[in-house]
Scaffold this motif. Sequence first.
Motif, PDB file in Angstrom:
ATOM      1  N   GLY A 259      -1.464   8.217   2.661  1.00  0.00           N
ATOM      2  CA  GLY A 259      -0.752   8.208   1.398  1.00  0.00           C
ATOM      3  C   GLY A 259       0.693   8.619   1.570  1.00  0.00           C
ATOM      4  N   GLU A 260       1.487   8.285   0.575  1.00  0.00           N
ATOM      5  CA  GLU A 260       2.882   8.686   0.562  1.00  0.00           C
ATOM      6  C   GLU A 260       3.348   8.727  -0.886  1.00  0.00           C
ATOM      7  OE1 GLU A 260       7.280   7.263   2.208  1.00  0.00           O
ATOM      8  OE2 GLU A 260       5.455   6.284   2.935  1.00  0.00           O
ATOM      9  N   GLY A 261       3.935   9.840  -1.285  1.00  0.00           N
ATOM     10  CA  GLY A 261       4.383   9.965  -2.662  1.00  0.00           C
ATOM     11  C   GLY A 261       3.226   9.879  -3.628  1.00  0.00           C
ATOM     12  N   ARG A 262       3.293   8.918  -4.541  1.00  0.00           N
ATOM     13  CA  ARG A 262       2.227   8.722  -5.525  1.00  0.00           C
ATOM     14  C   ARG A 262       1.326   7.550  -5.169  1.00  0.00           C
ATOM     15  NH1 ARG A 262       6.653  10.911  -5.545  1.00  0.00           N
ATOM     16  NH2 ARG A 262       7.595   8.952  -6.212  1.00  0.00           N
ATOM     17  N   HIS A 263       1.364   7.110  -3.911  1.00  0.00           N
ATOM     18  CA  HIS A 263       0.574   5.951  -3.498  1.00  0.00           C
ATOM     19  C   HIS A 263      -0.354   6.295  -2.346  1.00  0.00           C
ATOM     20  CE1 HIS A 263       3.901   3.982  -5.679  1.00  0.00           C
ATOM     21  NE2 HIS A 263       3.003   3.041  -5.949  1.00  0.00           N
ATOM     22  N   VAL A 264      -1.478   5.580  -2.289  1.00  0.00           N
ATOM     23  CA  VAL A 264      -2.422   5.689  -1.168  1.00  0.00           C
ATOM     24  C   VAL A 264      -2.810   4.287  -0.736  1.00  0.00           C
ATOM     25  CG1 VAL A 264      -3.369   7.953  -1.784  1.00  0.00           C
ATOM     26  CG2 VAL A 264      -4.375   5.885  -2.791  1.00  0.00           C
ATOM     27  N   TRP A 265      -3.332   4.188   0.489  1.00  0.00           N
ATOM     28  CA  TRP A 265      -3.782   2.916   1.044  1.00  0.00           C
ATOM     29  C   TRP A 265      -5.236   3.047   1.506  1.00  0.00           C
ATOM     30  CZ3 TRP A 265       1.103   4.578   0.974  1.00  0.00           C
ATOM     31  CH2 TRP A 265       2.138   3.647   0.745  1.00  0.00           C
ATOM     32  N   ASP A 266      -5.998   1.971   1.355  1.00  0.00           N
ATOM     33  CA  ASP A 266      -7.374   2.003   1.835  1.00  0.00           C
ATOM     34  C   ASP A 266      -7.473   1.346   3.217  1.00  0.00           C
ATOM     35  OD1 ASP A 266      -7.545  -0.794   1.519  1.00  0.00           O
ATOM     36  OD2 ASP A 266      -8.672  -0.671  -0.357  1.00  0.00           O
ATOM     37  N   ALA A 267      -8.677   1.359   3.767  1.00  0.00           N
ATOM     38  CA  ALA A 267      -8.880   0.872   5.136  1.00  0.00           C
ATOM     39  C   ALA A 267      -8.627  -0.621   5.273  1.00  0.00           C
ATOM     40  CB  ALA A 267     -10.300   1.214   5.595  1.00  0.00           C
ATOM     41  N   ASP A 268      -8.620  -1.337   4.149  1.00  0.00           N
ATOM     42  CA  ASP A 268      -8.326  -2.773   4.181  1.00  0.00           C
ATOM     43  C   ASP A 268      -6.844  -3.066   3.960  1.00  0.00           C
ATOM     44  OD1 ASP A 268     -11.021  -3.471   4.583  1.00  0.00           O
ATOM     45  OD2 ASP A 268     -11.419  -3.273   2.432  1.00  0.00           O
ATOM     46  N   GLY A 269      -6.034  -2.021   3.861  1.00  0.00           N
ATOM     47  CA  GLY A 269      -4.607  -2.215   3.684  1.00  0.00           C
ATOM     48  C   GLY A 269      -4.143  -2.347   2.251  1.00  0.00           C
ATOM     49  N   ASN A 270      -5.057  -2.196   1.288  1.00  0.00           N
ATOM     50  CA  ASN A 270      -4.669  -2.284  -0.123  1.00  0.00           C
ATOM     51  C   ASN A 270      -3.930  -1.024  -0.550  1.00  0.00           C
ATOM     52  OD1 ASN A 270      -6.052  -4.826  -0.693  1.00  0.00           O
ATOM     53  ND2 ASN A 270      -7.940  -3.649  -0.414  1.00  0.00           N
ATOM     54  N   ARG A 271      -2.888  -1.200  -1.333  1.00  0.00           N
ATOM     55  CA  ARG A 271      -2.051  -0.095  -1.807  1.00  0.00           C
ATOM     56  C   ARG A 271      -2.377   0.199  -3.271  1.00  0.00           C
ATOM     57  NH1 ARG A 271       3.246  -0.318  -4.251  1.00  0.00           N
ATOM     58  NH2 ARG A 271       4.594   1.469  -3.737  1.00  0.00           N
ATOM     59  N   TYR A 272      -2.502   1.487  -3.595  1.00  0.00           N
ATOM     60  CA  TYR A 272      -2.847   1.888  -4.958  1.00  0.00           C
ATOM     61  C   TYR A 272      -1.868   2.938  -5.465  1.00  0.00           C
ATOM     62  CZ  TYR A 272      -7.410   0.020  -3.502  1.00  0.00           C
ATOM     63  OH  TYR A 272      -8.421  -0.763  -3.025  1.00  0.00           O
ATOM     64  N   LEU A 273      -1.558   2.862  -6.747  1.00  0.00           N
ATOM     65  CA  LEU A 273      -0.884   3.942  -7.432  1.00  0.00           C
ATOM     66  C   LEU A 273      -1.941   4.981  -7.789  1.00  0.00           C
ATOM     67  CD1 LEU A 273       1.760   4.993  -8.718  1.00  0.00           C
ATOM     68  CD2 LEU A 273       1.208   3.632 -10.752  1.00  0.00           C
ATOM     69  N   ASP A 274      -1.736   6.204  -7.363  1.00  0.00           N
ATOM     70  CA  ASP A 274      -2.766   7.242  -7.488  1.00  0.00           C
ATOM     71  C   ASP A 274      -2.536   8.056  -8.755  1.00  0.00           C
ATOM     72  OD1 ASP A 274      -4.695   9.139  -7.182  1.00  0.00           O
ATOM     73  OD2 ASP A 274      -3.907   9.988  -5.317  1.00  0.00           O
ATOM     74  N   PHE A 275      -3.422   7.875  -9.730  1.00  0.00           N
ATOM     75  CA  PHE A 275      -3.352   8.627 -10.979  1.00  0.00           C
ATOM     76  C   PHE A 275      -4.484   9.655 -11.074  1.00  0.00           C
ATOM     77  CE2 PHE A 275      -0.688   6.409 -14.503  1.00  0.00           C
ATOM     78  CZ  PHE A 275       0.399   6.336 -13.647  1.00  0.00           C
ATOM     79  N   PHE A 276      -5.036  10.058  -9.929  1.00  0.00           N
ATOM     80  CA  PHE A 276      -6.099  11.076  -9.967  1.00  0.00           C
ATOM     81  C   PHE A 276      -5.899  12.160  -8.913  1.00  0.00           C
ATOM     82  CE2 PHE A 276     -10.899  11.994 -10.252  1.00  0.00           C
ATOM     83  CZ  PHE A 276     -10.742  12.724 -11.416  1.00  0.00           C
ATOM     84  N   GLY A 277      -5.144  11.872  -7.870  1.00  0.00           N
ATOM     85  CA  GLY A 277      -4.753  12.897  -6.903  1.00  0.00           C
ATOM     86  C   GLY A 277      -5.905  13.649  -6.271  1.00  0.00           C
ATOM     87  N   GLY A 278      -6.971  12.924  -5.898  1.00  0.00           N
ATOM     88  CA  GLY A 278      -8.103  13.614  -5.275  1.00  0.00           C
ATOM     89  C   GLY A 278      -8.692  14.671  -6.190  1.00  0.00           C
ATOM     90  N   ILE A 279      -8.860  14.335  -7.469  1.00  0.00           N
ATOM     91  CA  ILE A 279      -9.345  15.234  -8.526  1.00  0.00           C
ATOM     92  C   ILE A 279      -8.321  16.350  -8.771  1.00  0.00           C
ATOM     93  CG2 ILE A 279     -11.352  16.370  -9.530  1.00  0.00           C
ATOM     94  CD1 ILE A 279     -13.068  15.334  -7.283  1.00  0.00           C
ATOM     95  N   LEU A 280      -7.104  15.961  -9.126  1.00  0.00           N
ATOM     96  CA  LEU A 280      -6.021  16.868  -9.508  1.00  0.00           C
ATOM     97  C   LEU A 280      -5.606  17.817  -8.386  1.00  0.00           C
ATOM     98  CD1 LEU A 280      -7.883  16.276 -12.205  1.00  0.00           C
ATOM     99  CD2 LEU A 280      -6.288  17.879 -13.257  1.00  0.00           C
TER     100      LEU A 280
END
Length: 427
Positions: free
Chosen positions: A29-50
Amino acid sequence: MTGLHERHLAVSPEWLALYYRHPIELTHGEGRHVWDADGNRYLDFFGGILTTMTAHALPEVTKAVAEQAGRIIHSSTLYLNRPMVEMAERIATLSGIPDARVFFTTSGTEANDTALLLATAYRGSNQILAMRNSYHGRSFSTVSITGNQAWSPTSLSPLQTLYVHGGVRTRGPYAELSDEAFIRACVADLEDLLGHTRNPAALIAEPIQGVGGFTSPPDGLFAAFREVLDRHGVLWISDEVQTGWGRTGEHFWGWQAHAGNGPPDILTFAKGIGNGMSVGGVVARAEVMNCLDANSISTFGGSPITMAASLANLSYVLEHDLQGNARRVGGLLIERLRSVAAGSPAVREVRGRGLMIGIELVKPGTDEADPDAAAAVLEAARAGGLLIGKGGGHNTSVLRIAPPLTLTVAEAEEGAAILADALHAAG
């Protein structure tokens, strides 16, 4: 089903939940984004349960961890620990509790467990008052004070728990009352309950209920409760595991929205302060913290490496006014989400404050919770590149939105747009 998912199922308990029909592995992850093992990028609005409260891979925190790891990672509380003392000093001051003492743990569950130990020992009672719809952890003692059936797997308990009204403003017998009348009714309920009990040790309450779906009472309820509790000598434990460190925007601690009679007797914290490191803790005035008459230590609580991370993280939060950012960007986000929800008959309520927002879903035209819709929106949001959470005391029908506190206006707008599409796609 992926190979890793199959391996997970083969060695993990059945009750260890995973999100999504096809669970994802987050790799970086970087900043407010994370990536999955398939290379998909997500905007993270949960932060690993806050818990990733500030940002993924925050340079100040990763540098502090690396530097501390190069010196010493672990020593235990049997030795003087400079980072732990420095962090305790800062938290004691920030807590608002006079003559505060701080004990570090590795999680919010352990922090609440310790708070219960302190309160019951101090008061000589195993009676605990808790809020309906609450959640305080997964240990044997904390599930027994959790007022949310979905997260309390046993009725067995070392404590006698009595549940109080007030945690949910828009459901239950007092929902139709004004805020002032709601508070009066809840206080009367508490007074009546205390009239039928012998010697409660404490009331434990989340200022905003986390797992319960980001529900909260009107501001001032716990101040009104405190007047009653003080007359009976009952302690107030504020569970700040999810509400602490400025996430609500308006206040640094959730209890400050109810500050009529000052700070709580005991405050618990965890999650965001370590920005992903395992940190929890308890703050209490010295008289309460020092009431134990037996030795105790913490092998991993307050470890040099987690304290180094927390010190760097706390400094970043304060120096960059992330509480103010939560107030400004969170206010924009909740208004955008309310605008989105106005066009959806499935949305019962959008609630919260700062960057702690809940969207409650119901079957259109009814007041009946719709957990299937919540699951569908969760999936659709993921497909659109957004990770959110879910919860709620009514069959997990609340979408939980809690991005890192560095969220930008552009990211808030992007996330709201994805959620609008997800709500539409889910029906």
